[in-house]
Design a protein around this motif. Structure first.
Motif, PDB file in Angstrom:
ATOM      1  N   VAL A  83      16.117 -62.317 -40.512  1.00 18.18           N
ATOM      2  CA  VAL A  83      17.378 -63.141 -40.515  1.00 18.18           C
ATOM      3  C   VAL A  83      16.750 -64.514 -40.626  1.00 18.18           C
ATOM      4  O   VAL A  83      17.490 -65.342 -41.366  1.00 18.18           O
ATOM      5  N   GLU A  84      16.188 -64.831 -39.617  1.00 19.83           N
ATOM      6  CA  GLU A  84      15.620 -66.260 -39.647  1.00 19.83           C
ATOM      7  C   GLU A  84      14.977 -66.905 -40.855  1.00 19.83           C
ATOM      8  O   GLU A  84      15.142 -67.770 -41.446  1.00 19.83           O
ATOM      9  N   THR A  85      13.875 -65.779 -41.180  1.00 19.78           N
ATOM     10  CA  THR A  85      13.223 -66.154 -42.320  1.00 19.78           C
ATOM     11  C   THR A  85      14.111 -66.178 -43.623  1.00 19.78           C
ATOM     12  O   THR A  85      13.877 -67.286 -44.491  1.00 19.78           O
ATOM     13  N   SER A  86      14.967 -65.343 -43.730  1.00 16.12           N
ATOM     14  CA  SER A  86      16.035 -65.224 -44.929  1.00 16.12           C
ATOM     15  C   SER A  86      16.897 -66.815 -44.931  1.00 16.12           C
ATOM     16  O   SER A  86      16.837 -67.343 -46.090  1.00 16.12           O
ATOM     17  N   ALA A  87      17.422 -67.101 -43.456  1.00 13.55           N
ATOM     18  CA  ALA A  87      18.159 -68.391 -43.773  1.00 13.55           C
ATOM     19  C   ALA A  87      17.149 -69.452 -44.154  1.00 13.55           C
ATOM     20  O   ALA A  87      17.724 -70.542 -44.576  1.00 13.55           O
ATOM     21  N   LEU A  88      16.024 -69.645 -43.530  1.00 15.35           N
ATOM     22  CA  LEU A  88      14.981 -70.661 -43.974  1.00 15.35           C
ATOM     23  C   LEU A  88      14.859 -70.647 -45.447  1.00 15.35           C
ATOM     24  O   LEU A  88      14.595 -71.690 -46.043  1.00 15.35           O
ATOM     25  N   ASP A  89      14.589 -69.552 -46.051  1.00 16.94           N
ATOM     26  CA  ASP A  89      14.471 -69.695 -47.443  1.00 16.94           C
ATOM     27  C   ASP A  89      15.453 -69.868 -48.521  1.00 16.94           C
ATOM     28  O   ASP A  89      15.387 -70.683 -49.237  1.00 16.94           O
ATOM     29  N   ARG A  90      16.841 -69.624 -47.718  1.00 19.90           N
ATOM     30  CA  ARG A  90      18.129 -70.262 -48.644  1.00 19.90           C
ATOM     31  C   ARG A  90      18.207 -71.491 -48.652  1.00 19.90           C
ATOM     32  O   ARG A  90      18.738 -72.312 -49.151  1.00 19.90           O
ATOM     33  N   ALA A  91      18.014 -72.171 -47.200  1.00 19.62           N
ATOM     34  CA  ALA A  91      18.047 -73.571 -47.151  1.00 19.62           C
ATOM     35  C   ALA A  91      16.959 -74.383 -48.012  1.00 19.62           C
ATOM     36  O   ALA A  91      17.475 -75.555 -48.329  1.00 19.62           O
ATOM     37  N   GLY A  92      15.887 -73.946 -48.185  1.00 19.08           N
ATOM     38  CA  GLY A  92      15.028 -74.513 -49.132  1.00 19.08           C
ATOM     39  C   GLY A  92      14.444 -75.643 -48.275  1.00 19.08           C
ATOM     40  O   GLY A  92      14.657 -76.002 -46.942  1.00 19.08           O
ATOM     41  N   ALA A  93      13.515 -76.525 -48.929  1.00 15.24           N
ATOM     42  CA  ALA A  93      12.720 -77.450 -48.128  1.00 15.24           C
ATOM     43  C   ALA A  93      13.382 -78.507 -48.218  1.00 15.24           C
ATOM     44  O   ALA A  93      14.121 -79.099 -49.089  1.00 15.24           O
ATOM     45  N   ALA A  94      13.485 -79.554 -47.215  1.00 18.00           N
ATOM     46  CA  ALA A  94      14.063 -80.999 -47.277  1.00 18.00           C
ATOM     47  C   ALA A  94      13.240 -81.904 -48.301  1.00 18.00           C
ATOM     48  O   ALA A  94      12.189 -81.951 -48.244  1.00 18.00           O
ATOM     49  N   GLU A  95      14.110 -82.738 -48.504  1.00 15.49           N
ATOM     50  CA  GLU A  95      13.544 -83.772 -49.199  1.00 15.49           C
ATOM     51  C   GLU A  95      12.643 -84.652 -48.377  1.00 15.49           C
ATOM     52  O   GLU A  95      13.114 -84.792 -47.278  1.00 15.49           O
TER      53      GLU A  95
END
Length: 136
Positions: A83-95
């Protein structure tokens, strides 16, 4: 009172008052007993190909006291859940400059008004004396 008794009483009073003083060799800076840590035992590598350590490099068998404490309490870094990995993948990288742009004057913010501030600043309690005010 005779002279010997007066001298003894004066000497006893003087020594009791001297014991209350805060000077002398007993009043010195002492080391902090919680800042002292035990040295790690020496470790001999199994292949016996000993290489001299680089100057200034940390000792490989020990870490700082904070790292040892975190390791003892939490057992090192844990694997991320799916779940944590999925949430981080959906958020993407920060500018790259996100911290600079958030604090800039061109950033648009939403003013929530005094209602949110009053809710956050409300005193704790069981709510028995709470009142609802509906602005008209």
């Amino acid at each position: 009172m005779n002279t010997i008794a007066r001298i003894a009483l004066l000497g006893a009073t003087t020594s009791m008052l001297a014991a209350c003083g805060s000077g002398g060799f007993l009043n010195r800076d002492r080391p902090d007993e919680f800042a002292v840590q035990r040295q790690a035992p020496l470790v001999v590598p199994p292949d016996f190909n000993l290489v001299p350590p680089a100057p200034g490099a940390p000792r490989p068998a020990e870490g700082s006291a904070a790292e040892q404490t975190l390791e003892a309490l939490f057992g090192g870094p844990a694997q991320r859940s799916s779940v944590e990995t999925s949430a981080l993948d959906r958020a993407g990288a920060a500018e790259a400059g996100i911290r600079s742009s958030v604090g800039s004057e061109e950033t648009n913010t939403v003013a929530k008004g005094t209602v949110v501030r009053d809710i956050i600043a409300a005193p704790e309690g069981d709510g028995a004396s709470a009142q609802a005010v509906i602005p008209g």
